[in-house]
Every structure is written in structure tokens, then in C-alpha cells.
Design a protein around this motif. Structure first.
Motif, PDB file in Angstrom:
ATOM      1  N   HIS A 148       1.004  -1.372   0.183  1.00 41.04           N
ATOM      2  CA  HIS A 148       0.013  -0.136  -0.025  1.00 41.04           C
ATOM      3  C   HIS A 148       0.808   1.206  -0.080  1.00 41.04           C
ATOM      4  O   HIS A 148       1.880   1.415   0.526  1.00 41.04           O
ATOM      5  N   ILE A 195       0.557   5.641   0.122  1.00 43.76           N
ATOM      6  CA  ILE A 195      -0.196   6.782   0.991  1.00 43.76           C
ATOM      7  C   ILE A 195      -0.089   8.087   0.096  1.00 43.76           C
ATOM      8  O   ILE A 195       1.108   8.394  -0.073  1.00 43.76           O
ATOM      9  N   LEU A 221      -4.414  -2.536   6.423  1.00 43.72           N
ATOM     10  CA  LEU A 221      -5.400  -2.167   5.205  1.00 43.72           C
ATOM     11  C   LEU A 221      -5.603  -3.405   4.387  1.00 43.72           C
ATOM     12  O   LEU A 221      -6.673  -3.778   3.813  1.00 43.72           O
ATOM     13  N   ARG A 281      -8.179  -6.457  11.591  1.00 47.21           N
ATOM     14  CA  ARG A 281      -7.865  -5.090  12.050  1.00 47.21           C
ATOM     15  C   ARG A 281      -7.850  -5.010  13.432  1.00 47.21           C
ATOM     16  O   ARG A 281      -7.096  -4.045  13.944  1.00 47.21           O
ATOM     17  N   THR A 307      -5.554   5.842   9.718  1.00 44.51           N
ATOM     18  CA  THR A 307      -5.340   5.097   8.344  1.00 44.51           C
ATOM     19  C   THR A 307      -6.908   4.930   7.824  1.00 44.51           C
ATOM     20  O   THR A 307      -6.877   5.057   6.492  1.00 44.51           O
ATOM     21  N   MET A 308      -7.835   4.744   8.670  1.00 49.86           N
ATOM     22  CA  MET A 308      -9.254   4.736   8.114  1.00 49.86           C
ATOM     23  C   MET A 308      -9.514   6.113   7.490  1.00 49.86           C
ATOM     24  O   MET A 308     -10.425   5.814   6.424  1.00 49.86           O
ATOM     25  N   GLU A 361      -8.056   6.043   4.064  1.00 46.77           N
ATOM     26  CA  GLU A 361      -8.703   5.030   3.320  1.00 46.77           C
ATOM     27  C   GLU A 361     -10.085   5.499   2.721  1.00 46.77           C
ATOM     28  O   GLU A 361     -10.338   5.546   1.554  1.00 46.77           O
ATOM     29  N   ARG A 362     -10.821   6.034   3.688  1.00 47.99           N
ATOM     30  CA  ARG A 362     -12.199   6.844   3.191  1.00 47.99           C
ATOM     31  C   ARG A 362     -11.924   7.738   2.244  1.00 47.99           C
ATOM     32  O   ARG A 362     -12.579   8.099   1.304  1.00 47.99           O
ATOM     33  N   THR A 413      -5.174   6.174  -0.115  1.00 49.99           N
ATOM     34  CA  THR A 413      -4.360   5.041   0.040  1.00 49.99           C
ATOM     35  C   THR A 413      -4.665   4.156  -1.437  1.00 49.99           C
ATOM     36  O   THR A 413      -5.996   4.284  -2.026  1.00 49.99           O
ATOM     37  N   GLU A 414      -3.514   3.270  -1.779  1.00 49.03           N
ATOM     38  CA  GLU A 414      -3.762   2.715  -2.952  1.00 49.03           C
ATOM     39  C   GLU A 414      -3.038   1.441  -2.962  1.00 49.03           C
ATOM     40  O   GLU A 414      -1.902   1.310  -2.337  1.00 49.03           O
ATOM     41  N   ARG A 415      -3.506   0.119  -3.336  1.00 45.44           N
ATOM     42  CA  ARG A 415      -2.832  -0.885  -3.308  1.00 45.44           C
ATOM     43  C   ARG A 415      -2.127  -1.185  -4.817  1.00 45.44           C
ATOM     44  O   ARG A 415      -2.624  -0.989  -5.783  1.00 45.44           O
TER      45      ARG A 415
END
Length: 422
Positions: free
Chosen positions: A55, A57, A149, A156, A169-170, A173-174, A178-180
Motif C-alpha cells: 500500500h 499513501i 489495510l 484489524r 489510516t481509516m 482510506e475513506r 491509500t492505494e494498493r
């Protein structure tokens, strides 16, 4: 007559029942083996597939001269000693302005990998005009954030991150920050104490050089020994003694060869530890019996009529072997060599004893550079307390299994394509 017939029928019935039971036992055994193999592969793939992704950021990084302590982005010395971690920290504080306390800032900074600073350095080296500007960049997240993540709700909850780190972090993500991505660095980097920065490339290159040394030594020596024992050696007690010892060496535990390499190559000849040359020498000792046995078996499959016909036309004993026997036996020899190399590729115990368990970050450039190999790298990661190394260990096992399956498949294909039926 009818009584005898009845006895024969009962006997046949018993035989048929015994045959059916034997077949059933065989089918059950195969099913158990396949089930165990399926469980093994399922467990390895289930644990290791996540290691192929990591991941990132998104942050707005200000390449401020004062923060970075860099006045000239084209000066290598200033680039190497720039305060890139400070730039990452300032970007995180700007993203979460409510974080003001020193302890919170430290926890916030822990969301990013320590490799983020090195990424900024490399980017600024490639783009010196960025100095004094603000760029939106995707930077590598810490391994704990990556695990958080990737995990489900239960995973979690079990994360070792603090409650505030989880909430930050959440929130990222929202917000879609964040990207995988595919973990290309897993295949291009050396080992590291940070899981998100570790890779298998240095171990893979070390395995390549070790196998290269092993092949260059074991195949010619093994084939030459097989030819001599099968075609030229007289049949006496001495050659019988050699043959018995070769067969016994094929069954010796691999760790014994490690002890032999430690006593001879290191203590006696002073070969440096943890180099592919040393590993290749030890694995050559271990592989030679397999190559000699398979090469002799291949030579035996060549019909005697070919030797007799060649000698009848005036060929010498050496010409018969080199021009007729060896080319016909070579496919089987290659198959045995590949199987022996596949066995050597997966060995760990003898290499541990000769010091190839060192922590190697740099990729070796030759067989005399310090290196490790894939099985030892797997051993090191499996012994690490970091949770992220569990997935990386399984991923490295998957890569090693892929190499072993490929080598064994190549051996089967070569045998099928080059084999001659008489």
C-alpha cells in the motif's frame, strides 16, 4: 471335478477381492498424498499472496529548502544528507492539522515507511527543479499500515497499531488517499530489516551464482567419473568399493556435506565464508553422487551393438565413447543433472554451516561476493518476529517452488524429447 471347480472359483474370488482391496488402498494413498499437497499449497498461497502487493499513501510533499536543508538539488552531497523525513513529517502534519502533541506526531510519522525518505531523495535527484515546489506523491506505507489495510475486520482488531493510528489510516482510506499496488520491489531489492523494503533479488542472484558454480563443477566431473567406471574401469575390488561408496554418498544427509565443507574448504583451504564459490563447492560434493548414478544408468541403456559396430569399423575405445555412446546417453545425463541441481537449489542445512546465513543487502555481482541463497533467505524471514515477514516467507517459498517445478518439468520434457527407444 465339480468340487475342484468350486475351490478354484473361491480362490479366484479371494484373489479378485484382494486385488480390489489393493487398488483401493493405492487410490486412498494417492488421495491422501494429493490432499496433503493441496493443503500445503493452499496454506502457502493463502499466506503469501498478499506479499505481492503493498500500500501507498498520497501526500502533498513540500520540497522546502529550509525543511530539507538543501540549497542546490544538483549537489550530490546535499542530496544525500537532506532531511527528507522532516518533509514527510510536515506533509502528514498538514494532512492532519489536529495533531499537535509530540507523541502524536511521532505516531503519525510511523504511518510511513522509513523508505519514503529514500524515495523522495531519488525523486529529487531525478527532478531537481522540484526544489521549492509542492508535489502530490504516492509514498510507501509502513508494514503495520499495510497489514491493517489488507486485513479484514477481525485482523484489524488484532493490529498492533494504536487506536489513533487506526483512525488516521481509516480516514486516509475513506478519502481515497491509500492505494494498493503490485510489490515490484519484492523482486528487485535485497534483504532488509523493514518488511516493506525487503526483497528476494539478492538471494535469487546468489542462488544463480551458486548453481552456476555447482553445474560447472559437478556435471563434467560426474559425467567423466561415470564414463570411466562404466566403460574403462576394470572390474575388481577397488572399483566395487568405489561404486558402493558412491551409492552410499547419495544417501548421506546433506548436513554432513556442510560439515565436510566447513572442515576442508574453510578451515583447511581458507575459502571465504558466505560466497557462492564456497556454496557451489559444497553443493557439488552433494550433487556428484546423483549425477554419477544417473549418468551410469544412461550409459547402460546404450545397446552393446552400437559399440560393437563402431569398433568393427575400426574406431578406438575412446572414439566409440565420445562419438557414439556419449551422444546417445547425454539426454539421460542432462535429466539427472537437472534433478540434482533442483535438489541442490532447495538445500539449506549445508549452506547454514558454511556461513551463507549472513544478512546481505547488496546484490552480488559475482561468485566471489558475499551473498545468500533463496532457501536461507526463507529461513531468515521465517525466524523474524515481524508479522509481515510471515507473508513474505510464504511468497518466497512460492517463488522457490516455481523454480523447482520448472526445473523438474524441464527434466521431464528433455527426457521425452531426446530419449531414444531401441
Amino acid at each position: 471335478m465339480s468340487k475342484t471347480t468350486e475351490q478354484v472359483r473361491k480362490s479366484l474370488a479371494r484373489r479378485y477381492r484382494a486385488e480390489r482391496r489393493f487398488r483401493a488402498y493405492g487410490i486412498i494413498s494417492i488421495a491422501i498424498g494429493l490432499a496433503a499437497l493441496a493443503i500445503l499449497f493452499t496454506d502457502i498461497i493463502g499466506k503469501g499472496h498478499s506479499a505481492f502487493f503493498e500500500h501507498y499513501i498520497k501526500l502533498d510533499i513540500a520540497f522546502d529548502q529550509q525543511t530539507l536543508d538543501i540549497e542546490d538539488a544538483r549537489d550530490p552531497d546535499q542530496l544525500n544528507y537532506g532531511n527528507y523525513d522532516g518533509a514527510v513529517r510536515e506533509a502528514l502534519k498538514a494532512r492532519f492539522p489536529e495533531v499537535t502533541e509530540r507523541l502524536q506526531v511521532r505516531e503519525l510519522s510511523a504511518l510511513m515507511s522509513i523508505g519514503a525518505g529514500y524515495e523522495l531523495r531519488d525523486l529529487l535527484r531525478e527532478n531537481p527543479e522540484w526544489l521549492g515546489t509542492t508535489q502530490t506523491l504516492w509514498l510507501l506505507a509502513d508494514d503495520d499500515v499495510d497489514l491493517f489495510l489488507k486485513a479484514g475486520e477481525k485482523g484489524r482488531e488484532n493490529s498492533r497499531m494504536t487506536a489513533e493510528q487506526k483512525s488516521w489510516t481509516m480516514e486516509l482510506e475513506r478519502a481515497g488517499d491509500t492505494e494498493r499496488r503490485f510489490n515490484a520491489s519484492f523482486f528487485s531489492r535485497g534483504d532488509s530489516r523493514e518488511p516493506e523494503l525487503a526483497g528476494i533479488w539478492s538471494a535469487a542472484v546468489g542462488s544463480f551464482f551458486t548453481m552456476l558454480v555447482t553445474l560447472c563443477l559437478s556435471f563434467p566431473i560426474g559425467v567423466a567419473a561415470a564414463i570411466y567406471l562404466e566403460e574403462f574401469a576394470p572390474r575388481n575390488r577397488f572399483t566395487d568399493f568405489i561404486e558402493v561408496n558412491i551409492n552410499n554418498l547419495a544417501a548421506v544427509p546433506s548436513i554432513i556435506f556442510g560439515l565436510l565443507g566447513l572442515a576442508i574448504f574453510i578451515n583447511l583451504f581458507g575459502v571465504p565464508r558466505s560466497v557462492p564459490v564456497l556454496g557451489g563447492l559444497v553443493l557439488t560434493l552433494m550433487t556428484l553422487p546423483t549425477i554419477i548414478i544417473t549418468s551410469r544408468a544412461s550409459i547402460k541403456t546404450v545397446p552393446p551393438s552400437i559399440r560393437e559396430a563402431a569398433m568393427g569399423l575400426g574406431a578406438s575405445r575412446m572414439q566409440v565413447v565420445l562419438h557414439h555412446v556419449l551422444p546417445l546417453a547425454l539426454p539421460g545425463m542432462l535429466t539427472g543433472a537437472i534433478i540434482g541441481m533442483a535438489q541442490a537449489l532447495g538445500e539449506t542445512a549445508p549452506l547454514l554451516l558454511i556461513g551463507m546465513v549472513a544478512f546481505i543487502v547488496d546484490v552480488p555481482t559475482g561468485p566471489l561476493d558475499a551473498s545468500t541463497v533463496l532457501p536461507v533467505q526463507i529461513y531468515l524471514w521465517a525466524d523474524s518476529p515481524e508479522q509481515s515477514f510471515v507473508a513474505m516467507t510464504s511468497a518466497a517459498i512460492m517463488v522457490l517452488l516455481a523454480f523447482l517445478i520448472a526445473m523438474n518439468t524441464l527434466a521431464v520434457v528433455l527426457r521425452k524429447r531426446l530419449e531414444r527407444r531401441w
